[in-house]
Each structure stands twice: as C-alpha cells, then as structure tokens.
Design a protein around this motif. Sequence first.
Motif, PDB file in Angstrom:
ATOM      1  N   ALA A 116      -0.398  12.889  35.518  1.00  9.82           N
ATOM      2  CA  ALA A 116      -1.468  13.869  35.728  1.00  9.82           C
ATOM      3  C   ALA A 116      -2.830  13.187  35.769  1.00  9.82           C
ATOM      4  O   ALA A 116      -3.684  13.528  36.598  1.00  9.82           O
ATOM      5  CB  ALA A 116      -1.432  14.923  34.626  1.00  9.82           C
ATOM      6  N   GLU A 120      -5.514  12.967  38.860  1.00  5.66           N
ATOM      7  CA  GLU A 120      -6.912  13.373  38.652  1.00  5.66           C
ATOM      8  C   GLU A 120      -7.862  12.260  39.081  1.00  5.66           C
ATOM      9  O   GLU A 120      -8.899  12.515  39.699  1.00  5.66           O
ATOM     10  CB  GLU A 120      -7.129  13.712  37.176  1.00  5.66           C
ATOM     11  N   TRP A 155      -0.714  19.856  38.953  1.00  2.00           N
ATOM     12  CA  TRP A 155      -1.809  19.370  39.791  1.00  2.00           C
ATOM     13  C   TRP A 155      -1.596  19.635  41.285  1.00  2.00           C
ATOM     14  O   TRP A 155      -2.495  19.387  42.084  1.00  2.00           O
ATOM     15  CB  TRP A 155      -1.967  17.859  39.585  1.00  2.00           C
ATOM     16  N   ARG A 158      -4.222  21.848  43.396  1.00  2.00           N
ATOM     17  CA  ARG A 158      -5.543  21.229  43.531  1.00  2.00           C
ATOM     18  C   ARG A 158      -5.506  20.024  44.458  1.00  2.00           C
ATOM     19  O   ARG A 158      -6.436  19.782  45.223  1.00  2.00           O
ATOM     20  CB  ARG A 158      -6.076  20.837  42.158  1.00  2.00           C
TER      21      ARG A 158
END
Length: 284
Positions: A116, A120, A155, A158
């Motif tokens: 994750a 990001e 995720w 996004r």
Amino acid sequence: MRQELLSLPKGLAEEVSKNLVMVARLIDDEPEQAYAYSRIALRLASRVAAVREAAGFAAYATQKYSEALAEFRAAKRMTGSVELWPVMADCERGLGRPERALAMAGEPEVQKLDKAGQVEMRLVAAGARRDQGQLEAAIVTLQSPELASNAVQPWTARLRYAYADALLAAGREDEAREWFGKALEADKDGATDASDRLAELDGVEFVDAAIDPADDEDRDGTEDLVDEDDEDDEDEDDDEDDDAAEIAAAERATDVTEYYDEDDEEYEPLEQSAADAEVRGDKA
C-alpha cells in the motif's frame, strides 16, 4: 498508540487521548477544528510519536505543509518507521518542491514500505511529474502490475482514477473514459468522483430539481410556515459556537511550551500563526 500513552501520568494520558479522538473524528469534515485539538495534544505530550503523527495529519489536512512535514519527520525519528515516507513526499509537493518528492521516490526507504505504501509513493511521484508538466512521464509512472491487476485492493480505485486523470490531461479522452469506468467499478466507498467525471465526458448535465421558494409562494399565495426544526438548528449552531470557545480556552490553558524539538537536525522554525498571536495577546 495506547502503549505510548501509558508512558504518561494517568490524568495526562486521558486528556491527550480525548484530544486525539477528536482529531480522528473531525479531520475529514472539520479539519480546522481537528487541527485545534491536535495542537492541544501536542502541547500536552510532544514527546509521544502518535501525537506528533496526529498533529502532522491535522496540519496536512489544513494544507499547512511545512508544519506537517516537521511533525512527520519528528514521528519518523521517534519510531524509526518509514510508513510516513509517501505523505512526507507529498508535503514537499505541497510546498512547491516536486523535485524533492521525486528524489524521495528513489530513496531506499521506498523498498521498506508495504505494498500500500509503495502504491501511495507511486501516486505521489506521478503527481510530482504532473507538477513539472511531464504528463507522459506521469502516465508511465502509474503503469504498474498493481494498475494492470484485476484484483480490487484498497488502493485500486485511486490508482485507476489517477491514471485516467493523467490520460485525460494528455488529451487521450477515450482511454481516460475507459479507466474512469474501471475506477468506478473498484470504488465501493465513493473515495473518488469517477462517476461525475464519466458523466462529464459523456456530456451529461445534472439539473437541480429543487423548487424555487419564490415560485412556491406564488403558486399557493401563502408564505412558507416556519420549520419547527429551526429551533433545533439554532441550538446546534450554539453548540458549535460553544465547542469553538472551548477549544480556544483549552489552547490558552495549555499553551505552555513550544512543541518543536530544537534538537531536531531538520528543525525548521515556522512563522507564528494568527491563532498563536491571538493567544499570546490574551496573555499579555
């Protein structure tokens, strides 16, 4: 966090915990109030990593990027964890330094992040490329096994949305429509506005169906009656005013020390905020 708070005296730990709960509760919808509570917690227990982290996120939510970065650095130094690396890089973007964000994307810390965190970091790096006007580079940055996977992870929405948005910015509308659709499929919690973006691309316009109060009055020749809930709304407004006053009073009561570590090698003094100036003015 609970374990960290146990290092404090019981009464102090309870007070800090209450303020941290308020930060978590308000940060999405009322970030300024969350920020105020975070400052109280910070002044009470600036040596607790969880407090520094919460203060960082509250500052980040209110776009106080320099302050947020200082808090995240302090939390990282206290814990040794690289978990905050992506949001630290995004603070650099917020400060208008995309080149620093890109440099951080190439540091060894990224390899220590979980999946994750790595996704990001990829999103932040792509954003930094766009900040520099490098749209194609941003698109390439987002192309990854995680983007190509059919599995839906926290995720996924996004990541797909960012890819669609980059494609649209580069003028690749058909591809962008496809990926906004894929983002919408994965967005079970409404984390993005992919549905609105799709509607916009398809030329769909939303019309407000609300009736104009003036038209309503003309129709029946009478004025609207006073809503019985108005008194309740006024009471809620009074409660909000009381909350704001309580926060301000608590800040004045606990404003005893500067919370930044001057021993921090990366310490960067910040300009005194208007709120602090007011508090100090009250004391004078």
